[in-house]
Design an enzyme around this catalytic site. Sequence first.
Site, mmCIF file in Angstrom:
data_model
loop_
_atom_site.group_PDB
_atom_site.id
_atom_site.type_symbol
_atom_site.label_atom_id
_atom_site.label_comp_id
_atom_site.label_asym_id
_atom_site.label_seq_id
_atom_site.Cartn_x
_atom_site.Cartn_y
_atom_site.Cartn_z
ATOM 1 N N LYS A 1 -39.520 -27.946 -6.182
ATOM 2 C CA LYS A 1 -40.947 -28.208 -6.001
ATOM 3 C C LYS A 1 -41.605 -27.025 -5.313
ATOM 4 O O LYS A 1 -40.949 -26.171 -4.697
ATOM 5 C CB LYS A 1 -41.177 -29.479 -5.187
ATOM 6 N N ASP B 1 -39.392 -35.061 2.327
ATOM 7 C CA ASP B 1 -39.708 -34.645 0.959
ATOM 8 C C ASP B 1 -39.000 -35.482 -0.104
ATOM 9 O O ASP B 1 -39.308 -35.351 -1.289
ATOM 10 C CB ASP B 1 -39.347 -33.176 0.739
#
Length: 293
Positions: free
Chosen positions: A18, A144
Amino acid sequence: MNTVVDAAGWSYWPAPAKLNLFLRITGRRPDGYHELQTVFRLLDWGDRIGLRLRGDGQVRREGGSVPGVAEADDLVVRAAIALKEAANCTQGVDIRVEKRIPAGGGFGGGSSDAATVLVVLNALWGTGLGEEALAALGLRLGADVPVFVRGRNAWAEGVGERLRPLDLAQAWYLLVDPGVHVPTADLFRSPDLTRDAAPAKIADFASGTDLGNAFEPVLRCREPAVDAVFQALSRVGRARLTGSGSGCFVEFATRAAAEHARAELPERLRAWVVAGAARSPLLDALEAIAVKD
């Protein structure tokens, strides 16, 4: 769920990286954690997780993962054990981690690996947990992890767990890993870190406003290698930092533009050109298996 396995009983699953397209710290909570705002962009590139089911209930990591991380401390092992305990599951699994995402770069490798283990084992073990329950388990492993469990690009607030899905335009990214790993806790303790930025709105992001990354000035001042990468990338586009790691990137509208920019960089830099994903490749892999079933 029937899966495609090799002759040794392994099935393999994507764990995408990401980017944080910006990152602001807007305050500190009573529990000491910081309030963040960011946009998570998933990438069509990352690690690969191998899983082989066991009938004896044991969870084992085969081979290495991130250098220096013991098996018991590895997020993939902890994720499997957390799912077993939450679902009262008696099955086991062997886990392989094929690393491509550099550790410490802020690209989310460990969190994504853990999320892939949670999501796929939930299907393979038939534990039946819903997305909310899996995201809650993931949050216990790391801030996350939930975005990878949900598998969608998102505007995030809180510690990164309050997610609002976002549709993002197709883009290509030139990534560079300076090879620097600074513990996140050290960065949060820095007296130079801006912790009281004015809250941004989705409209600010959508308009193209440069919302920055609170860790960029701290890392560039502290780590010459990061500053050198920023200077190199700034010659080909708008350089940005991802997360609280040292990884840097520039966004492009086309692959050709990104590849051209990569060719302009010094050969010594460790760089990749990757596509942004409309959603997690893991969701596509799971759906493909479901259709075959």
